[in-house]
Design a protein around this motif. Structure first.
Motif, PDB file in Angstrom:
ATOM      1  N   ASP A  58       0.902  -1.269  -0.069  1.00  0.00           N
ATOM      2  CA  ASP A  58      -0.142   0.063   0.008  1.00  0.00           C
ATOM      3  C   ASP A  58       0.933   1.325  -0.100  1.00  0.00           C
ATOM      4  O   ASP A  58       0.551   2.423  -0.915  1.00  0.00           O
ATOM      5  CB  ASP A  58      -1.097   0.077   1.293  1.00  0.00           C
ATOM      6  N   ALA A  59       1.730   1.201   0.954  1.00  0.00           N
ATOM      7  CA  ALA A  59       2.830   2.370   0.970  1.00  0.00           C
ATOM      8  C   ALA A  59       3.505   2.453  -0.308  1.00  0.00           C
ATOM      9  O   ALA A  59       3.539   3.815  -0.832  1.00  0.00           O
ATOM     10  CB  ALA A  59       3.902   2.021   2.054  1.00  0.00           C
ATOM     11  N   GLU A  60       3.893   1.424  -0.971  1.00  0.00           N
ATOM     12  CA  GLU A  60       4.810   1.599  -2.327  1.00  0.00           C
ATOM     13  C   GLU A  60       3.750   2.207  -3.354  1.00  0.00           C
ATOM     14  O   GLU A  60       4.194   3.137  -3.986  1.00  0.00           O
ATOM     15  CB  GLU A  60       5.071   0.155  -2.543  1.00  0.00           C
ATOM     16  N   ALA A  61       2.594   1.862  -3.289  1.00  0.00           N
ATOM     17  CA  ALA A  61       1.703   2.371  -4.361  1.00  0.00           C
ATOM     18  C   ALA A  61       1.469   3.875  -4.234  1.00  0.00           C
ATOM     19  O   ALA A  61       1.273   4.586  -5.382  1.00  0.00           O
ATOM     20  CB  ALA A  61       0.362   1.485  -4.463  1.00  0.00           C
ATOM     21  N   ALA A  62       1.466   4.260  -3.139  1.00  0.00           N
ATOM     22  CA  ALA A  62       0.854   5.669  -2.653  1.00  0.00           C
ATOM     23  C   ALA A  62       2.311   6.575  -2.791  1.00  0.00           C
ATOM     24  O   ALA A  62       2.123   7.764  -2.681  1.00  0.00           O
ATOM     25  CB  ALA A  62       0.421   5.948  -1.272  1.00  0.00           C
ATOM     26  N   HIS A  63       3.373   6.038  -2.799  1.00  0.00           N
ATOM     27  CA  HIS A  63       4.662   6.737  -2.339  1.00  0.00           C
ATOM     28  C   HIS A  63       5.086   8.080  -3.344  1.00  0.00           C
ATOM     29  O   HIS A  63       5.174   9.341  -2.735  1.00  0.00           O
ATOM     30  CB  HIS A  63       5.777   5.996  -2.578  1.00  0.00           C
ATOM     31  N   ASN A  64       4.750   7.828  -4.769  1.00  0.00           N
ATOM     32  CA  ASN A  64       4.860   9.146  -5.488  1.00  0.00           C
ATOM     33  C   ASN A  64       3.916  10.028  -5.622  1.00  0.00           C
ATOM     34  O   ASN A  64       3.960  10.877  -5.935  1.00  0.00           O
ATOM     35  CB  ASN A  64       5.463   8.528  -6.983  1.00  0.00           C
TER      36      ASN A  64
END
Length: 403
Positions: A58-64
């Motif tokens: 989830d965090a990776e998907a929202a990072h950018n």
């Protein structure tokens, strides 16, 4: 549509950003990596709990794009403010003359695209006569800009890059000088003169600040800088260049200056896996060292060679403990500790999404400080983007020209 910034708008935006960053510094200064409990979690418990329960994926998907996250208050309001204050228009572009045949053969694809995008935005009232490629590497940018009747000087510190650059310039039959120069050295002013038009694509920290200072001192008629790595500085904390930044109450540490650089768009799957494993292990070790020392406090650890990740987890922890001169760390439930490290990594990455909202506002504050300094030196300054973020998140470009 956001517009580029110039004239009085530079100071107006700087002051708006300054107020925003000062008001919310309790949210973006503390690093989740260093704290088991962040100070703001007690004031925004619903947001903290919501973020902490999300997965690493989830965090990776929202990072950018953290501003798109549908998180509890005050996340959406902060995201909206940050997006408005960080918005910047694209600089106008012009069609470039066709490059010299085979000029891009030796340049990695992404780097060449950045060079093309940067070069297309370099529109000045007077045509440059002598390009100065600052921290030039092999001089790819300078060669792309060079047109008939113009000259090129490339300043670079690394002798191997100078040799490669000279060979490429000779191969293409271009009038380019490649000069070995530590641009931070005292004799650097001798390499700049009033006929030079300096360009710098992603010169780090002190390197591009040095160019801004010297180019204005030497009377260069125009310059173009895409800044990078604001935390690469010998100073212990940030020193404002402009009158406005020097008057600001915002005090920035080296750690604060690294925040804009925390956005990544280019790492491959293998590099990301290695990065995640390294961070999960460090976070697990952090839990262990707090227990061993009996002190609920982050302990900085040195940068470790990648082969440390090949060690069994227990050996990794024992060796790192020995490196930090901690007492014995045996008799641990290593599997549970390693799992706790991965769980903490997911929490840290999700809590960092709140800090992520402030990446662009802080970066723009820093670049506006440079823009305002140049304005104070008599330059007409334009600030905008030269490419889309997926090509490089460091896509801000300062164009300055003396009337």
């Amino acid at each position: 549509m956001p517009s580029i910034l110039q004239g009085p708008a530079l100071l107006d935006r700087f002051q708006a950003l300054d107020g925003f960053l000062l008001e919310h510094q309790a949210l973006w200064r503390p690093r989740p990596f260093h704290h088991l409990q962040l100070p703001w979690e007690s004031t925004h418990p619903e947001l903290a709990q919501w973020l902490s329960q999300r997965s690493l994926e989830d965090a990776e998907a929202a990072h950018n794009h953290p501003q798109q996250l549908q998180a509890p208050a005050p996340f959406a309001q902060l995201a909206e403010q940050a997006q408005a204050l960080g918005a910047l228009g694209e600089l106008p572009i012009k069609a470039l003359p066709a490059p010299h045949p085979r000029l891009k053969v030796d340049v990695p694809g992404r780097k060449w695209q950045q060079i093309e995008a940067f070069a297309a935005c370099l529109q000045f009232d007077r045509a440059p006569t002598h390009w100065l490629d600052w921290c030039s590497g092999k001089g790819h940018l300078g060669r792309r800009l060079l047109q008939p009747g113009q000259q090129l000087t490339c300043l670079e510190y690394d002798p191997a890059l100078i040799d490669s650059g000279e060979q490429l310039s000779r191969h293409h039959g271009l009038p380019a000088r490649h000069v070995q120069q530590d641009v931070l050295a005292d004799d650097t002013p001798q390499q700049l003169c009033a006929e030079h038009s300096p360009v710098a694509l992603h010169a780090c920290g002190d390197l591009h600040v040095r160019l801004i200072q010297l180019a204005s001192q030497q009377g260069c008629p125009q310059l173009a800088i895409a800044p990078c790595c604001y935390n690469r500085t010998h100073a212990s904390h940030y020193r404002g260049l402009s009158t406005a930044a020097q008057a600001s109450r915002l005090e920035l540490s080296l750690e604060d200056l690294a925040l804009p650089m925390s956005e990544t768009v280019t790492a491959g799957a293998r590099v990301r896996r290695q990065r995640d494993c390294s961070m999960a292990r460090r976070l697990a070790f952090d839990l262990l060292q707090r227990q061993v020392r009996g002190l609920d406090q982050y302990l900085p650890t040195p940068s470790l060679p990648s082969h440390w990740l090949d060690k069994p987890f227990a050996d990794y922890c024992r060796d790192l403990a020995a490196l930090k001169e901690l007492s014995t760390v045996d008799c641990q439930d290593w599997a549970a500790l390693e799992a706790a490290g991965w769980q903490r990594l997911a929490q840290v990455r999700n809590l960092e999404l709140l800090r992520g909202l402030f990446r662009r506002p802080l970066e723009l504050w820093l670049v506006l400080d440079r823009a305002l300094f140049l304005q104070e030196q008599g330059y007409a300054v334009r600030l905008g983007t030269f490419c889309q973020a997926p090509l490089t998140p460091r896509n801000l470009l300062l164009l300055a020209e003396r009337p």
